[in-house]
Design a protein around this motif. Structure first.
Motif, PDB file in Angstrom:
ATOM      1  N   ARG A 169      11.538   1.715  -0.504  1.00 56.32           N
ATOM      2  CA  ARG A 169      10.610   2.736  -1.001  1.00 56.32           C
ATOM      3  C   ARG A 169      10.073   3.578   0.152  1.00 56.32           C
ATOM      4  NH1 ARG A 169      11.380   3.357  -6.465  1.00 56.32           N
ATOM      5  NH2 ARG A 169      11.868   1.288  -7.318  1.00 56.32           N
ATOM      6  N   ILE A 170       9.750   2.935   1.263  1.00 53.18           N
ATOM      7  CA  ILE A 170       9.221   3.672   2.414  1.00 53.18           C
ATOM      8  C   ILE A 170      10.268   4.629   2.967  1.00 53.18           C
ATOM      9  CG2 ILE A 170       8.369   3.430   4.779  1.00 53.18           C
ATOM     10  CD1 ILE A 170       7.120   0.765   3.920  1.00 53.18           C
ATOM     11  N   LEU A 171      11.505   4.172   3.052  1.00 55.60           N
ATOM     12  CA  LEU A 171      12.570   5.038   3.556  1.00 55.60           C
ATOM     13  C   LEU A 171      12.798   6.221   2.613  1.00 55.60           C
ATOM     14  CD1 LEU A 171      15.086   2.305   4.762  1.00 55.60           C
ATOM     15  CD2 LEU A 171      13.762   3.868   6.205  1.00 55.60           C
ATOM     16  N   GLU A 172      12.587   5.994   1.330  1.00 59.51           N
ATOM     17  CA  GLU A 172      12.767   7.062   0.347  1.00 59.51           C
ATOM     18  C   GLU A 172      11.686   8.127   0.486  1.00 59.51           C
ATOM     19  OE1 GLU A 172      12.274   7.303  -4.456  1.00 59.51           O
ATOM     20  OE2 GLU A 172      13.560   5.713  -3.677  1.00 59.51           O
ATOM     21  N   ASP A 173      10.446   7.705   0.736  1.00 58.77           N
ATOM     22  CA  ASP A 173       9.335   8.652   0.880  1.00 58.77           C
ATOM     23  C   ASP A 173       8.287   8.026   1.799  1.00 58.77           C
ATOM     24  OD1 ASP A 173       7.354  10.535   0.691  1.00 58.77           O
ATOM     25  OD2 ASP A 173       7.333  10.632  -1.501  1.00 58.77           O
ATOM     26  N   PRO A 174       8.462   8.137   3.121  1.00 57.52           N
ATOM     27  CA  PRO A 174       7.571   7.440   4.065  1.00 57.52           C
ATOM     28  C   PRO A 174       6.125   7.894   4.001  1.00 57.52           C
ATOM     29  CG  PRO A 174       9.039   8.935   5.228  1.00 57.52           C
ATOM     30  CD  PRO A 174       9.540   8.861   3.814  1.00 57.52           C
TER      31      PRO A 174
ATOM     32  N   ALA B 198      13.039 -10.721   0.652  1.00 58.62           N
ATOM     33  CA  ALA B 198      13.566  -9.833  -0.382  1.00 58.62           C
ATOM     34  C   ALA B 198      12.527  -8.776  -0.765  1.00 58.62           C
ATOM     35  CB  ALA B 198      13.976 -10.647  -1.609  1.00 58.62           C
ATOM     36  N   PHE B 199      11.262  -9.178  -0.825  1.00 58.35           N
ATOM     37  CA  PHE B 199      10.227  -8.178  -1.112  1.00 58.35           C
ATOM     38  C   PHE B 199      10.132  -7.166   0.024  1.00 58.35           C
ATOM     39  CE2 PHE B 199       5.872  -6.808  -0.155  1.00 58.35           C
ATOM     40  CZ  PHE B 199       5.745  -5.882  -1.182  1.00 58.35           C
ATOM     41  N   ASN B 200      10.190  -7.639   1.270  1.00 54.77           N
ATOM     42  CA  ASN B 200      10.150  -6.705   2.393  1.00 54.77           C
ATOM     43  C   ASN B 200      11.251  -5.656   2.288  1.00 54.77           C
ATOM     44  OD1 ASN B 200       7.931  -7.912   3.542  1.00 54.77           O
ATOM     45  ND2 ASN B 200       9.026  -8.884   5.227  1.00 54.77           N
ATOM     46  N   ARG B 201      12.459  -6.090   1.888  1.00 53.24           N
ATOM     47  CA  ARG B 201      13.561  -5.145   1.751  1.00 53.24           C
ATOM     48  C   ARG B 201      13.269  -4.149   0.616  1.00 53.24           C
ATOM     49  NH1 ARG B 201      14.283  -8.377   5.194  1.00 53.24           N
ATOM     50  NH2 ARG B 201      12.861  -6.829   6.073  1.00 53.24           N
ATOM     51  N   SER B 202      12.637  -4.629  -0.458  1.00 52.51           N
ATOM     52  CA  SER B 202      12.285  -3.745  -1.571  1.00 52.51           C
ATOM     53  C   SER B 202      11.303  -2.675  -1.118  1.00 52.51           C
ATOM     54  CB  SER B 202      11.675  -4.572  -2.716  1.00 52.51           C
ATOM     55  OG  SER B 202      11.069  -3.731  -3.686  1.00 52.51           O
ATOM     56  N   LEU B 203      10.237  -3.094  -0.417  1.00 50.09           N
ATOM     57  CA  LEU B 203       9.242  -2.128   0.043  1.00 50.09           C
ATOM     58  C   LEU B 203       9.832  -1.188   1.085  1.00 50.09           C
ATOM     59  CD1 LEU B 203       6.382  -1.029   0.124  1.00 50.09           C
ATOM     60  CD2 LEU B 203       5.763  -2.889   1.687  1.00 50.09           C
ATOM     61  N   GLU B 204      10.666  -1.713   1.973  1.00 51.26           N
ATOM     62  CA  GLU B 204      11.305  -0.861   2.972  1.00 51.26           C
ATOM     63  C   GLU B 204      12.091   0.266   2.309  1.00 51.26           C
ATOM     64  OE1 GLU B 204      12.174  -3.990   6.651  1.00 51.26           O
ATOM     65  OE2 GLU B 204      13.693  -3.610   5.129  1.00 51.26           O
TER      66      GLU B 204
ATOM     67  N   HIS C 265       0.854  -1.180   0.000  1.00 53.21           N
ATOM     68  CA  HIS C 265       0.000   0.000   0.000  1.00 53.21           C
ATOM     69  C   HIS C 265       0.896   1.238   0.000  1.00 53.21           C
ATOM     70  CE1 HIS C 265      -2.778  -3.128   1.314  1.00 53.21           C
ATOM     71  NE2 HIS C 265      -3.740  -2.343   0.889  1.00 53.21           N
ATOM     72  N   TYR C 266       1.447   1.512  -1.148  1.00 50.78           N
ATOM     73  CA  TYR C 266       2.420   2.593  -1.315  1.00 50.78           C
ATOM     74  C   TYR C 266       2.040   3.365  -2.573  1.00 50.78           C
ATOM     75  CZ  TYR C 266       6.930   4.974  -1.766  1.00 50.78           C
ATOM     76  OH  TYR C 266       7.915   5.926  -1.868  1.00 50.78           O
TER      77      TYR C 266
ATOM     78  N   PHE D  83      10.241  -6.467   9.358  1.00 49.05           N
ATOM     79  CA  PHE D  83       9.770  -5.415   8.463  1.00 49.05           C
ATOM     80  C   PHE D  83      10.000  -4.082   9.146  1.00 49.05           C
ATOM     81  CE2 PHE D  83       6.333  -2.756   6.585  1.00 49.05           C
ATOM     82  CZ  PHE D  83       6.829  -2.741   5.280  1.00 49.05           C
ATOM     83  N   LEU D  84      10.839  -3.262   8.561  1.00 41.61           N
ATOM     84  CA  LEU D  84      11.259  -1.998   9.148  1.00 41.61           C
ATOM     85  C   LEU D  84      11.822  -2.186  10.549  1.00 41.61           C
ATOM     86  CD1 LEU D  84       8.446   0.423   7.886  1.00 41.61           C
ATOM     87  CD2 LEU D  84      10.828   0.353   7.128  1.00 41.61           C
ATOM     88  N   GLY D  85      12.530  -3.302  10.713  1.00 40.33           N
ATOM     89  CA  GLY D  85      13.239  -3.563  11.959  1.00 40.33           C
ATOM     90  C   GLY D  85      12.421  -4.194  13.060  1.00 40.33           C
ATOM     91  N   LYS D  86      11.144  -4.521  12.790  1.00 35.12           N
ATOM     92  CA  LYS D  86      10.283  -5.114  13.802  1.00 35.12           C
ATOM     93  C   LYS D  86       9.604  -6.356  13.233  1.00 35.12           C
ATOM     94  CE  LYS D  86      11.027  -1.759  16.747  1.00 35.12           C
ATOM     95  NZ  LYS D  86      11.734  -1.966  18.029  1.00 35.12           N
ATOM     96  N   PRO D  87       9.298  -7.357  14.093  1.00 38.84           N
ATOM     97  CA  PRO D  87       8.630  -8.566  13.597  1.00 38.84           C
ATOM     98  C   PRO D  87       7.196  -8.269  13.175  1.00 38.84           C
ATOM     99  CG  PRO D  87       8.805  -8.627  15.988  1.00 38.84           C
ATOM    100  CD  PRO D  87       9.603  -7.443  15.532  1.00 38.84           C
TER     101      PRO D  87
END
Length: 350
Positions: A310-315, A302-308, A164-165, A247-251
């Protein structure tokens, strides 16, 4: 008294999502019957009231030009988070959970931006004809696009995975315009009245098939893939039957089904994003390189890292409203002590 008056008035007919006639059920809840058909929706009075307010807002916004209604719904969503404390608290709890060291004002700014994007995405859903016209000149980009084209030309299945991005629905429109019918797996909304016209809005534009989450929907999705179809799956919601993954450092409990489908069908698993641009109205459609085959856990991570990334780029483009990190009850006997509010099985007042 108010409830009795309300229930006497629920035979009103409305416009959005087709003509709906509302009648009272013996239990005092409300049932919607669409266009004289046998399709019925049953929900509570509270759900009906929420749906009425949403329909009125959508009806009013649709009288405005696209360029005015989209920013307006962004502003309305920002206002809603201030007016409905639970919404703002849920987003701030999530942000505090993953980024406790960031200043509170920064987290509030991210929550406001997220609400704005949610509001824009909502009204864009009901403006798909105009969104399709705006997307006509948007060219898909990224290494995953060529992989998808090659796969489809060979009559083989492909799975596009996102979260949901920004606005993921623009992918349906962009792909349909290029002759690719992408089926979508969706989770029905808790409010059945809203869910009905939300799904109808997609069907009205003639996009790819929608498959409701569950055993039957999964079966239809698999048949779609076996026929060489493309599927779009959002994989960033809490799934009770999933496994805990970082996901973003949390389970966060996460479904492995997207990766399992890709392995089962020998289909590429391609992360993609509909990235909202600074003008708030236009998008980039980016398809990343397919995730290399491995175990379902490795591919999902690997998908979680991809989405992370994007979130870090523009939360502000991610839907922080979802309760992504809530925890399951332990053996039905209680919760693990000391959970953060974002991890509680149900949101608690503080």
């Amino acid at each position: 008294m108010f409830r009795a008056i309300l229930l006497r008035q629920v035979t009103r007919r409305l416009e959005i999502g087709g003509v709906l006639q509302y009648v009272c059920t013996p239990r005092g809840s409300i049932m919607a019957r669409k266009g004289g058909s046998e399709t019925e929706t049953d929900g509570t009075t509270g759900q009906w009231l929420v749906d009425r307010a949403l329909r009125m807002a959508i009806w009013s916004a649709m009288r405005l030009s696209y360029e005015r209604r989209v920013p307006l719904f962004g502003a309305l969503a920002r206002a809603a988070t201030r007016a409905i404390p639970n919404f703002q608290r849920r987003m701030l709890d999530n942000l505090d959970h993953v980024w406790p060291d960031r200043p509170l004002e920064e987290r509030r700014a991210i929550a406001r931006a997220s609400a704005d994007n949610i509001g824009r995405t909502l009204i864009e859903h009901y403006s798909m004809q105009e969104l399709a016209q705006r997307m006509a000149d948007v060219e898909p980009e990224g290494p995953g696009w060529e992989v998808l084209r090659t796969t489809q030309e060979a009559g083989k299945p492909a799975i596009l995975i996102t979260g949901h991005y920004g606005n993921h629905e623009m992918a349906f429109i962009c792909l349909t315009a290029r002759g690719i019918s992408a089926g979508g797996l969706y989770r029905p909304m808790q409010n059945p009245f809203v869910n009905q016209h939300y799904v109808d809005a997609v069907a009205a534009l003639g996009l790819g098939p929608l498959f409701e989450q569950g055993r039957a929907g999964m079966g239809r999705l698999l048949r779609h893939l076996r026929g060489g179809g493309t599927a779009i799956i959002l994989n960033d919601l809490y799934v009770g039957g999933g496994i805990e993954m970082d996901f973003l450092g949390k389970p966060a409990r996460t479904a492995l089904s997207s990766a399992e489908f890709a392995l089962k069908m020998d289909a590429p698993l391609i992360p993609f994003y509909g990235i909202r641009q600074p003008d708030g109205l236009s998008f980039r459609f980016v398809l990343e390189a397919p995730i290399p085959p491995g175990t379902p856990e490795e591919m999902t991570a690997a998908f979680n890292r991809s989405l992370e990334a994007r979130i870090l780029e523009d939360p502000g483009q991610w839907f922080w409203l979802h309760r992504r990190w809530k925890r399951k009850w332990q053996g039905g006997k209680g919760m693990v002590p000391g959970l953060h509010p974002a991890e509680l099985p149900r949101q608690k007042s503080r």
